[in-house]
Structure formats: C-alpha cells, structure tokens
Scaffold this active site. Sequence first.
Site, short mmCIF file in Angstrom:
data_model
loop_
_atom_site.label_atom_id
_atom_site.label_comp_id
_atom_site.label_asym_id
_atom_site.label_seq_id
_atom_site.Cartn_x
_atom_site.Cartn_y
_atom_site.Cartn_z
CD GLN A 66 -2.93 10.80 4.91
OE1 GLN A 66 -4.29 10.44 5.04
NE2 GLN A 66 -2.93 12.01 4.90
CG LEU A 67 1.40 6.00 7.19
CD1 LEU A 67 2.09 7.14 7.41
CD2 LEU A 67 0.76 5.16 7.74
CE1 TYR A 81 -10.07 3.49 10.00
CE2 TYR A 81 -9.60 2.05 8.03
CZ TYR A 81 -9.12 2.85 8.90
OH TYR A 81 -8.33 3.19 9.74
N GLY A 98 0.62 -0.81 -0.11
CA GLY A 98 0.49 -0.36 -0.16
C GLY A 98 1.06 0.75 -0.50
CG ASP A 144 -0.59 0.65 -3.61
OD1 ASP A 144 -0.90 1.55 -3.09
OD2 ASP A 144 -1.63 0.14 -4.05
CB ILE A 145 -3.29 -2.83 -6.19
CG1 ILE A 145 -4.36 -3.32 -7.00
CG2 ILE A 145 -4.42 -1.03 -5.94
CD1 ILE A 145 -5.60 -4.06 -6.40
CE LYS A 205 -7.06 0.20 9.81
NZ LYS A 205 -5.79 -0.62 9.33
C1 VAH Z 1 -10.47 7.27 8.09
N1 VAH Z 1 -8.11 8.80 7.92
O1 VAH Z 1 -10.61 8.51 7.93
C2 VAH Z 1 -8.57 7.38 8.27
C3 VAH Z 1 -8.17 7.34 9.93
C4 VAH Z 1 -9.27 8.45 12.11
C5 VAH Z 1 -9.45 8.20 10.78
O2 VAH Z 1 -9.07 5.96 10.17
O3 VAH Z 1 -11.23 7.05 7.70
#
Ligand code: VAH
Length: 317
Positions: free
Chosen positions: A10-11, A141, A6, A32-33, A145
């Site tokens: 951004q990171l 998401y 990846g 990356d893809i 996580k």
């Molecule tokens: C998002 N930038 O908005 C990411 C992050 C804390 C936010 O995980 O999904």
Amino acid sequence: TILVVGAGGQLGSELTMELRKLYGDANVVASDIQTPKSEELRESGPFETLDVLDKNRLGELYSKYKFKQVYHLAAVLSATGEKNPKFAWKLNMDGLFHVLDAALEHKVEKVYWPSSIAVFGPNTPRENTPQHTVMDPNTVYGISKQAGERWCEYYFEKYGLDVRSLRYPGLIGYKALPGGGTTDYAVDIYHQALAQKTYECFLSENTYLPMMYMPDALKATLDLMHAPAEQVKVRSSYNLSAMSFSPKEITEAIQKHIPDFTISYKPDSRQQIADSWPKSIDDSAARQDWNWKPQFGLDEMTEDMLVNLKKMQEIPA
Ligand code: VAH
C-alpha cells in the site's frame, strides 16, 4: 539509485512512484516478492523480484545497482501477523537485519524503515501519546516494530548508519489497497460506499484511531529523508500524526457526499488490536526537528478519496 523493498504494498507502491518523479524513473528500483499488480509500477521503471529473507539475492541487487538509498517497506502487518506470529516475527526482523547489514556492507548513505503506532500498547497513555513513553505492544507486529526501532537506533549509534523512521498511523489512499492491517477499514469503507452504499465495519463505532491521508504520509517520509542528518534527533522512530477519527465520524464525512450511505458494525478480532493502540499522538518532536505539518483532515481526505475512486471506477480496468 534507490531501492524500494516491498514496492508492491500500500505504501510502497505510492512511495515508489513519488521517488521516481523526484529522482527519475530509471533511478528507482522497485522490488517485491512477486510482480506487482500495478502496471504503472511495473512499466515506469526497473523492477526486480526480491524475497527480503534471501540475503544473497539482496546482495546481488546491491552489487548490481550500487544503491545510495534503501526504503525497506516489506513487513507482515498487525492483523495478518496475529494469524502467523512466528513467520511475522521472522520476516519483520530478519528482513530488517538483512537490509541494515547489506546497507553497512555496501556503504548505503540513507536507509528508511517504517515503524507504527502499533509500537504502543495497553499501558501507553492513549491521548496525545508522547514521543518517549511506556511501550508494551501486544501484537507480534507491534513487538517487531518496537524491537526494530531499538535496532535502528543501535545501527545508528554503534555503526553510524543513517537510518530514519516514522511511526505511521493508519494510512489511507486510493491508489493501492492496504495489506492486512487493523486500520484497513478506513480504506475499505470508501470503496464500499461507492460500490454498494453500505459497509459492514469490523471495528465498533467509537473506535478512535490516529490516521493519515497518503499524500501527507509521502510528504512526511520525503521531508524526513531530505532533512540534514543533524536535524534528525530521534533515531528510534518519530511519532507522526495528522488526525484521529472513529468509524462513526468517517461515516458522517462520507454521508456529506453520499447521503444514503449506511454502516453496520460487526467487530472482530481486530477490535482488541485497535483497543490496545493510542487514540491520538503527540508529534511535536517531528514538528520541531524537521518542520512536519499535515495538510489533510477528514473532510479534505474524504472529498479527495471519493473523487479519485470515482474517476478510477469510470476508467475501465
Ligand atoms: C496496521 N495499517 O493496521 C497498519 C498500521 C497503524 C496501523 O501499522 O497494521
């Protein structure tokens, strides 16, 4: 060698450049893809296409380069994930399993995987959120996580894999655009302030969120990865914090440089996501275990963002 999965994100794009400075360009393989837009990233060291769902391709790369460390930064972020929940779960979870299993099989020394403040939910204490607390994430998401943190701790406890993780707040930088998150407004606003002196914000004016300037996020990541293993006591994921601010406050910080900058508010579906997240984070565990300390606050970040974005706009693309 080091693999960054990846690396175009951004990171990922900033971390790859930082790792190349530290370990030498040829020793950091960016993947990356798709081929990254950034020429600097493509030209400064080895690049390989990799869809992290393609386990065989991942194995090929491990065998070819014999990675010592892997930074797995490929994921579907919060806002995008809500548009495609099942795919977000699949990519975030199967991608993590492929990286963890390959790391075990190929005896990788250290793995890095980012978590997020998105692991917290509506019933999590929202001020100074503790390292260990109620977590009821309500975005795919965030759920991925939370599950990912459980699995990272499991691979450490059960198989001895040295995997390390940080719960990033919203990340803000000028070198790469964010990729579909809820905190992206805090990057967009700087671009719009310079380009058209006004910004229509998709969060309401008093939406406080934990945020961090990219140089601090890069420093925290490398400090954690360079800490002796016995100092890394949290093997789910460390709370991490630098500042919290609202759209109103970042607007005021920008107006110190661009007095006639104006903002308007048009909250969208991302408002509900932001409202489920903490306002501020207690990162004392990171401070105690590996001496974490942020450098940038809102004013220092705003100054640095505007100066560097201006410079980038002056250099023809
Ligand atoms: C998002 N930038 O908005 C990411 C992050 C804390 C936010 O995980 O999904």
